[in-house]
Design a protein around this motif. Structure first.
Motif, short mmCIF file in Angstrom:
data_model
loop_
_atom_site.label_atom_id
_atom_site.label_comp_id
_atom_site.label_asym_id
_atom_site.label_seq_id
_atom_site.Cartn_x
_atom_site.Cartn_y
_atom_site.Cartn_z
N PRO A 172 33.75 42.41 51.53
CA PRO A 172 34.19 41.71 50.11
C PRO A 172 35.15 41.43 50.87
O PRO A 172 35.83 41.09 51.71
CB PRO A 172 34.04 42.32 49.71
CG PRO A 172 34.70 43.78 49.93
CD PRO A 172 33.66 44.08 51.25
N HIS A 173 35.03 39.97 49.91
CA HIS A 173 36.09 38.77 50.74
C HIS A 173 37.29 37.54 49.13
O HIS A 173 36.76 37.37 48.77
CB HIS A 173 35.90 37.29 51.63
CG HIS A 173 36.12 36.52 52.36
ND1 HIS A 173 37.21 35.74 51.58
CD2 HIS A 173 36.49 36.16 53.04
CE1 HIS A 173 38.17 35.29 52.72
NE2 HIS A 173 36.99 35.82 53.91
N ALA A 174 38.39 38.69 49.28
CA ALA A 174 38.97 38.11 48.44
C ALA A 174 39.30 36.90 47.93
O ALA A 174 39.22 36.22 46.61
CB ALA A 174 40.30 38.96 47.95
N LEU A 175 39.73 35.95 48.64
CA LEU A 175 39.65 34.97 48.66
C LEU A 175 38.47 34.29 48.31
O LEU A 175 38.77 32.69 47.76
CB LEU A 175 40.65 34.52 50.04
CG LEU A 175 40.59 32.90 50.05
CD1 LEU A 175 42.13 32.74 48.79
CD2 LEU A 175 40.85 32.35 51.74
N ARG A 176 37.64 34.27 49.08
CA ARG A 176 36.42 33.20 48.80
C ARG A 176 35.82 33.67 47.52
O ARG A 176 35.48 33.01 46.80
CB ARG A 176 35.51 33.90 49.51
CG ARG A 176 34.63 32.11 49.62
CD ARG A 176 33.18 32.54 51.29
NE ARG A 176 34.44 32.31 52.53
CZ ARG A 176 34.13 33.19 53.65
NH1 ARG A 176 33.28 34.41 53.06
NH2 ARG A 176 34.81 32.89 54.73
N SER A 177 36.55 34.94 46.71
CA SER A 177 35.97 35.49 45.80
C SER A 177 36.39 34.87 44.30
O SER A 177 36.18 35.45 43.67
CB SER A 177 35.37 36.77 44.96
OG SER A 177 34.86 37.05 46.49
N ILE A 178 38.05 33.83 44.52
CA ILE A 178 38.31 33.64 43.98
C ILE A 178 38.11 33.13 41.94
O ILE A 178 39.19 33.23 41.29
CB ILE A 178 40.30 32.71 44.38
CG1 ILE A 178 41.26 33.26 43.55
CG2 ILE A 178 39.50 31.54 44.66
CD1 ILE A 178 42.55 32.40 44.47
N LEU A 179 37.22 32.48 42.65
CA LEU A 179 36.50 31.55 41.34
C LEU A 179 36.24 32.78 40.44
O LEU A 179 35.75 32.44 39.83
CB LEU A 179 35.56 30.84 41.48
CG LEU A 179 36.31 28.92 41.93
CD1 LEU A 179 34.97 28.40 42.33
CD2 LEU A 179 36.82 28.80 40.59
N MET A 180 35.91 33.89 41.19
CA MET A 180 35.24 35.46 39.96
C MET A 180 36.22 35.77 39.59
O MET A 180 35.88 36.81 38.23
CB MET A 180 34.67 35.95 40.93
CG MET A 180 33.54 35.23 42.03
SD MET A 180 32.71 36.70 42.70
CE MET A 180 31.80 37.87 41.79
N ILE A 181 37.85 35.67 39.15
CA ILE A 181 38.72 36.40 38.94
C ILE A 181 38.72 35.97 37.52
O ILE A 181 38.99 36.66 36.22
CB ILE A 181 39.99 35.47 39.49
CG1 ILE A 181 40.73 36.26 40.69
CG2 ILE A 181 41.12 36.44 38.19
CD1 ILE A 181 42.00 36.18 41.50
N PRO A 182 38.85 34.94 36.67
CA PRO A 182 38.76 34.42 35.35
C PRO A 182 37.08 34.71 34.72
O PRO A 182 37.65 35.64 33.30
CB PRO A 182 38.12 32.99 35.60
CG PRO A 182 39.32 32.38 36.28
CD PRO A 182 38.79 33.24 37.51
#
Length: 543
Positions: A395-405
């Protein structure tokens, strides 16, 4: 958490913003340590922009980056550390400070917390908005990227505010149409072919659409994953269009949408022109890491999806730069509330159309109680696409950053539902006390996990190339008249013929451009050129 007055809501929100600011600004001059070469590349481009006066919409080095964040960093460098272009090239007073490159990220992070409140309030309720904002303020995932000089932190900021402003614009259009239904038909056809209601009077009520379009357009300068978001915007517009059969309301919706899209187009146009002229830069290295380039794409896609869905509660990003390696992206109680929020959302969508009003204890602006969940789920899956179709570091936290909201808001929904459920069985004294204790634990956990456990872990300095920063400061301490040669043995993408790891040393010493290298008497060479180092020169190595 009882129904709150406006004054209490305001005080809670201010408190949350103070917490968010503390966790994003505390010790920012020292934590994280070092300066990762990708951050340094941004800084060097920013210095170059200051020296040359050429602020670009796109910087092609290091696989290409949209220019907005770098140009903002340039403004911060000028304000905090660079008085003139000649100061950089002289090298006499310059010492790169990594924290200046990271300060814009912290500001974007804080403003995203504020945006989450307004968006969740618009979709659900003020209570959901406050709890979601608190979850985001104390979330390690978001705190971490709010303290690193990566442009990706802008993506959730722009999308959160753009969606909120679009929702407000459509709602205002709806309300205005309700008040003007009786307008004469001759006025409706005033503009001929603009028969759908584009009366071009620029009233105050259209400003949310204009501002939303500007904010949304700026988002395309943030991060490549942002390019999936037009689907979400179109869904919101089409939902309101289909829901409202009244012609007057549809005209006003189109009116707002027109201005939203017009200003989006105007703001994003320079970047679009650049990509038309340089099509190879549009995808960057996306095709290099695409799952469809693998031997078994469908299998990899399935595995990437499972790993990405599991990152919230089971195993997160293993990169120390992105995470406390391997830890879930959500603190486990928040992770449970996120799952609860997902279950509630699915139930709302497919079982009980009136459930949402019961959950939020407040009527939604839209008559369709499912609308908020449709937005969150669509947002979630759209933001997941750029992650699962890549085959790098999943899993890639940076590439997933738009999932945070959407993840954070769903957790907020779960928290409010649980509170209302427990209120039936726990006295009014103990439940608020337990809730306050829970929030205090979340704050402490956010602080401890980042500033104690993560910041003091011996793996973190290496993840941020702290030894390269030390080398740069060592070079700064040596006499200018002493020739200094830096042999770059480390591999990486070439920038001006030198591998990327050298960017950190170049930023700290102000020697990205040849003029700076000459002024500081510092030269970067490849291992094959080591034999040409003149006698009397000092030699250093980047490994």
């Amino acid at each position: 958490m009882l129904r709150m007055t406006t004054r209490k809501t305001f005080l809670f929100l201010i408190s949350i913003l103070i917490i968010a600011s503390f966790l994003r600004l505390y010790h920012i001059t020292t934590v994280p340590p070092g300066l990762y070469p990708d951050e340094a590349m941004n800084g060097n481009n920013a210095l170059q922009a200051i020296q040359t006066g050429e602020y670009k919409v796109f910087y092609p080095e290091n696989n290409g980056r949209e220019g907005l964040f770098i140009n903002i960093q340039a403004l911060f460098l000028k304000f905090f550390g660079v008085n003139s272009p000649s100061q950089i090239s002289s090298g006499e007073t310059w010492e790169g400070k990594p924290w200046i490159l990271r300060l814009p990220s912290a500001i974007f992070g804080i403003l995203t917390v504020l945006g989450i409140y307004f968006l969740a309030k618009e979709l659900f309720s003020a209570r959901v908005g406050l709890l979601s904002a608190f979850f985001l303020a104390t979330n390690f995932w978001h705190i971490n990227f709010s303290r690193i000089g990566f442009r990706a932190i802008m993506a959730p900021f722009f999308l959160v505010w753009a969606v909120f402003l679009l929702l407000k614009a459509v709602k205002i259009s709806n309300d205005k149409a309700q008040m003007t239904k009786q307008v004469q038909s001759s006025n409706d056809k005033k503009f001929g072919f603009l028969d759908f209601g584009f009366d071009l009077k620029f009233g105050f009520w259209i400003w949310p659409a204009v501002l939303g379009g500007i904010v949304y357009g700026l988002g395309f300068y943030s991060y490549i994953a942002y390019r999936v978001t037009p689907v979400l915007i179109l869904f919101i517009v089409f939902f309101y269009w289909l829901k409202n059969k009244d012609l007057a309301i549809r005209k006003k919706i189109l009116h707002s949408t027109f201005y939203f899209l017009l200003f989006t187009f105007i703001v994003a146009l320079p970047l679009g022109i650049y990509f038309l002229q340089n099509p190879a830069d549009f995808m960057g290295r996306t095709t290099q890491v695409s799952v469809f380039s693998s031997v078994s794409p469908l299998k990899d896609l399935a595995m990437n999806t499972v790993k990405t869905l599991g990152m919230f509660n089971f195993a997160g990003d293993g990169n120390w730069r992105h995470n406390y390696a391997g830890s879930p992206e959500l603190f486990w109680p928040v992770g449970i509330l996120f799952v609860l929020g997902v279950v509630i959302g699915i139930y709302c969508l497919f079982k009980n159309p009136n459930a949402k009003a019961q959950i939020t204890n407040q009527a939604q602006s839209s008559n369709d109680k499912k609308f908020g969940f449709w937005i969150l789920f669509l947002w979630f899956f759209l933001a997941m696409l750029p992650v699962v179709i890549s085959n790098e570091g999943i899993p890639h936290a940076l590439r997933s950053i738009l999932m945070i909201p959407p993840v954070i808001i769903l957790a907020g929904i779960g928290g409010i539902w649980l509170y209302d459920f427990l209120k039936k069985y726990i006295t009014s004294f103990w439940l608020p006390l337990a809730s306050a204790a829970f929030l205090a634990i979340l704050f402490f956990q956010g602080y401890y996990s980042y500033f104690v456990a993560w910041a003091n872990n011996p793996n973190v300095p290496g993840a941020f190339a702290a030894d390269y920063v030390a080398l740069g400061r060592k070079l700064n301490s040596l006499p200018i008249d002493l020739p200094k040669f830096v042999v770059v043995q480390a591999g990486g993408t070439l920038v001006n013929g030198i591998p990327m790891p050298a960017q950190t040393v170049m930023f700290i010493t102000g020697t990205f451009l040849p003029e700076g290298q000459k002024a500081k008497n510092i030269y970067y060479i490849l291992p094959a050129e080591e034999k040409n180092i003149p006698a009397g020169a000092e030699t250093f190595y980047i490994r």
